[in-house]
Design an enzyme around this catalytic site. Structure first.
Site, mmCIF file in Angstrom:
data_model
loop_
_atom_site.group_PDB
_atom_site.id
_atom_site.type_symbol
_atom_site.label_atom_id
_atom_site.label_comp_id
_atom_site.label_asym_id
_atom_site.label_seq_id
_atom_site.Cartn_x
_atom_site.Cartn_y
_atom_site.Cartn_z
ATOM 1 N N THR A 8 41.163 26.873 -12.098
ATOM 2 C CA THR A 8 40.196 27.472 -11.177
ATOM 3 C C THR A 8 40.314 28.983 -11.257
ATOM 4 O O THR A 8 41.369 29.511 -11.620
ATOM 5 C CB THR A 8 40.418 27.012 -9.722
ATOM 6 O OG1 THR A 8 39.391 27.559 -8.895
ATOM 7 C CG2 THR A 8 41.774 27.428 -9.191
ATOM 8 N N ASN A 10 38.867 30.525 -8.456
ATOM 9 C CA ASN A 10 38.568 30.767 -7.049
ATOM 10 C C ASN A 10 39.835 31.276 -6.354
ATOM 11 O O ASN A 10 40.815 30.537 -6.230
ATOM 12 C CB ASN A 10 38.082 29.461 -6.404
ATOM 13 C CG ASN A 10 37.746 29.606 -4.940
ATOM 14 O OD1 ASN A 10 38.467 30.236 -4.180
ATOM 15 N ND2 ASN A 10 36.653 28.992 -4.540
ATOM 16 N N LYS A 13 41.216 29.058 -3.491
ATOM 17 C CA LYS A 13 41.863 27.827 -3.969
ATOM 18 C C LYS A 13 43.215 28.135 -4.596
ATOM 19 O O LYS A 13 44.183 27.407 -4.382
ATOM 20 C CB LYS A 13 40.982 27.112 -4.995
ATOM 21 C CG LYS A 13 39.858 26.319 -4.405
ATOM 22 C CD LYS A 13 39.147 25.515 -5.485
ATOM 23 C CE LYS A 13 37.953 24.794 -4.918
ATOM 24 N NZ LYS A 13 37.253 24.004 -5.936
ATOM 25 N N ASP A 67 38.300 19.884 -7.404
ATOM 26 C CA ASP A 67 36.876 20.064 -7.150
ATOM 27 C C ASP A 67 36.653 19.563 -5.740
ATOM 28 O O ASP A 67 36.997 18.424 -5.416
ATOM 29 C CB ASP A 67 35.991 19.321 -8.151
ATOM 30 C CG ASP A 67 34.564 19.841 -8.094
ATOM 31 O OD1 ASP A 67 34.382 21.066 -8.273
ATOM 32 O OD2 ASP A 67 33.644 19.060 -7.841
ATOM 33 N N SER A 68 36.159 20.436 -4.926
ATOM 34 C CA SER A 68 35.993 20.068 -3.528
ATOM 35 C C SER A 68 34.734 20.699 -2.978
ATOM 36 O O SER A 68 34.158 21.604 -3.580
ATOM 37 C CB SER A 68 37.219 20.498 -2.714
ATOM 38 O OG SER A 68 37.476 21.868 -2.902
ATOM 39 N N GLY A 153 35.216 29.941 1.927
ATOM 40 C CA GLY A 153 34.134 28.963 1.852
ATOM 41 C C GLY A 153 33.486 28.731 3.204
ATOM 42 O O GLY A 153 33.126 29.672 3.912
ATOM 43 N N ASP A 155 34.891 27.447 5.836
ATOM 44 C CA ASP A 155 35.876 27.385 6.923
ATOM 45 C C ASP A 155 35.383 28.013 8.235
ATOM 46 O O ASP A 155 35.649 27.468 9.307
ATOM 47 C CB ASP A 155 37.200 28.033 6.508
ATOM 48 C CG ASP A 155 37.996 27.191 5.526
ATOM 49 O OD1 ASP A 155 37.599 26.038 5.250
ATOM 50 O OD2 ASP A 155 39.022 27.688 5.021
#
Length: 194
Positions: A8, A10, A13, A67-68, A153, A155
Site C-alpha cells: 500500500t 496509503n 494504512k 483492501d478495505s 478516510g 473515520d
C-alpha cells in the site's frame, strides 16, 4: 514474521499496519520503488490478493495487502471497493466524505447504518497458490457531519454508538483494538503457522 512488504502507499494504512504488526519489520512498497497495483478486482478480497501478489513479485519477499472500505447497505453497498475514489480518481478523504454525506442527506437514522470491511491477503511469494486471507468488519452509523481528527478516510463520519463518538475521535489505542483492520489481522495471526 520478521519482515514483510506492505502493499500500500496509503499513509494511514501504513501507520495502522505498522502499529498492529509490531514487532514485525514493515517495509512500505514505495521504499522499494514499487508502485500501487491496479485494483481490477470486483471484491475487497480479489483486490487484496492482486495487491499482495504485485508487491511480492516485484520485491521477491512476502507481502501483505489490505483492501478495505466503507459499505452502506442503504446505498446498495456504496462506496464499497470504490471507497478511496468515491468522489473521483483524484479525490481526497474530504471530497469522499462530502460525496457520501450528499448522497445520504435525506436518509433516516435507520438508513445510516454502515460498516467498514477489511480483507487482508498474505502472499509468501508471488506464485503462492494458497495466500492467507483474513477479514474483519466494524459496524457503525454515518453521522450527519464530520467530527474528530484521528484516523483517516471516513473515520470522521463513522459514528460508534457504544463509544458515543466517531472513529476519528477514538484514541488510536482503542481503534487499533476494535477496528475492521485489527479484527482481520487478529484472524490472520491465528492462521499463521507457529
Amino acid at each position: 514474521m520478521k519482515e514483510i512488504i506492505l502493499a500500500t502507499s496509503n499513509p494511514g494504512k501504513i501507520k495502522e499496519l505498522e502499529q498492529l504488526l509490531a514487532p514485525t519489520l514493515c517495509i512500505p512498497q514505495a521504499d522499494l520503488g514499487i508502485s500501487d497495483a491496479e485494483e481490477t478486482g470486483l471484491s475487497f478480497i480479489e483486490n487484496a490478493i492482486l495487491k499482495a501478489r504485485h508487491a511480492s513479485s516485484l520485491a521477491n519477499k512476502p507481502a501483505l495487502a489490505d483492501d478495505s472500505g466503507l459499505v452502506v447497505p442503504s446505498l446498495n453497498g456504496e462506496p464499497g471497493i470504490y471507497s478511496a475514489r468515491y468522489a473521483g480518481i483524484k479525490a481526497n478523504d474530504e471530497n469522499n466524505i462530502q460525496q457520501l454525506l450528499s448522497k445520504m442527506a435525506d436518509l433516516s437514522q435507520e438508513q445510516r447504518q454502515a460498516y467498514f470491511f477489511c480483507a487482508i491477503a498474505l502472499m509468501q511469494h508471488a506464485k503462492d497458490p494458497t495466500p492467507l486471507i483474513a477479514t474483519g468488519v466494524f459496524h457503525g452509523v454515518i453521522s450527519v457531519k464530520p467530527s474528530g481528527t484521528n484516523g483517516f478516510g471516513y473515520d470522521p463520519v463513522f459514528y460508534l454508538n457504544e463509544y458515543q463518538c466517531t472513529a476519528a475521535e477514538l484514541p488510536a489505542k482503542i481503534k487499533n483494538r476494535i477496528s475492521h483492520r485489527a479484527k482481520a489481522l487478529n484472524q490472520l495471526r491465528a492462521l499463521l503457522p507457529d
